[in-house]
Design a protein around this motif. Structure first.
Motif, mmCIF file in Angstrom:
data_model
loop_
_atom_site.group_PDB
_atom_site.id
_atom_site.type_symbol
_atom_site.label_atom_id
_atom_site.label_comp_id
_atom_site.label_asym_id
_atom_site.label_seq_id
_atom_site.Cartn_x
_atom_site.Cartn_y
_atom_site.Cartn_z
ATOM 1 N N ASP A 1 7.736 -44.957 -32.751
ATOM 2 C CA ASP A 1 8.289 -44.580 -31.750
ATOM 3 C C ASP A 1 8.239 -43.300 -30.852
ATOM 4 O O ASP A 1 8.415 -43.374 -29.764
ATOM 5 C CB ASP A 1 9.805 -44.665 -31.909
ATOM 6 N N SER A 2 7.788 -42.201 -31.710
ATOM 7 C CA SER A 2 7.534 -40.913 -31.026
ATOM 8 C C SER A 2 6.594 -41.003 -30.131
ATOM 9 O O SER A 2 6.428 -39.897 -29.217
ATOM 10 C CB SER A 2 7.410 -39.868 -32.174
ATOM 11 N N CYS B 1 9.051 -42.321 -23.549
ATOM 12 C CA CYS B 1 10.175 -41.984 -23.688
ATOM 13 C C CYS B 1 11.078 -41.755 -22.272
ATOM 14 O O CYS B 1 12.577 -41.919 -22.736
ATOM 15 C CB CYS B 1 10.322 -40.658 -24.548
ATOM 16 N N THR C 1 15.310 -44.502 -19.985
ATOM 17 C CA THR C 1 15.111 -43.610 -20.976
ATOM 18 C C THR C 1 15.007 -44.440 -22.435
ATOM 19 O O THR C 1 15.272 -45.675 -22.318
ATOM 20 C CB THR C 1 16.359 -42.717 -21.061
ATOM 21 N N GLY C 2 14.801 -43.689 -23.382
ATOM 22 C CA GLY C 2 14.125 -44.471 -24.824
ATOM 23 C C GLY C 2 15.058 -43.959 -25.704
ATOM 24 O O GLY C 2 15.836 -42.888 -25.725
ATOM 25 N N LYS D 1 5.545 -39.260 -21.974
ATOM 26 C CA LYS D 1 5.524 -39.516 -23.228
ATOM 27 C C LYS D 1 4.917 -38.417 -24.110
ATOM 28 O O LYS D 1 4.401 -37.405 -23.346
ATOM 29 C CB LYS D 1 4.368 -40.810 -23.536
ATOM 30 N N ALA E 1 11.061 -46.688 -23.550
ATOM 31 C CA ALA E 1 12.018 -46.448 -22.532
ATOM 32 C C ALA E 1 12.409 -47.767 -21.818
ATOM 33 O O ALA E 1 11.478 -48.476 -21.620
ATOM 34 C CB ALA E 1 11.566 -45.500 -21.545
#
Length: 122
Positions: free
Chosen positions: A61-62, A66, A90-91, A52, A96
């Motif tokens: 979301d960032s 991820c 995966t995101g 992450k 993810a």
């Protein structure tokens, strides 16, 4: 117990390096993630590696996980059974989620797809 064969380095701006300083043949570095649970049941995660960007300034979301790899019990563990799949996550615009799984019998599944690959046939 101290055997001085494992060295840990904190490298500025690079992270953590774990090095086995043994120079003999076949002396790999091994990182084990061990669950302390007394009972492991179907669908439970045994260990995970998650990635992450938690410091991302945009938030939302960032800063979610991820990508990741989970080891997941395929059935209840017993004294003679420990079937485990690897779940690859995966995101995309969210945390993810599993996109590919490798089963304990060697079958590769692309999640959300009808494509199945048997590694025994490849």
């Amino acid at each position: 117990m101290t055997d001085n064969r494992l060295t840990q380095f904190n490298v500025a701006d690079a992270g953590l390096i774990i090095k086995n300083t043994s120079t003999g043949d076949n002396k790999p570095s091994i990182l084990s993630l061990e669950s302390g649970e007394n009972v492991k049941e179907t669908g439970e995660t045994i260990g995970s590696l998650n990635f992450k960007a938690g410091g991302e300034s945009d938030g939302g979301d960032s800063i979610l996980i991820c990508a990741g790899i989970d080891a997941v019990a395929e059935a209840n563990f017993t004294s003679d059974a420990n079937s485990t799949k690897l779940s690859f996550k995966t995101g995309i615009n969210a945390a993810a989620a599993e996109k590919m799984a490798l089963s304990s019998n060697g079958n590769l599944q692309l999640v959300g797809s009808d494509a199945y690959i048997s590694l025994k046939e490849v």
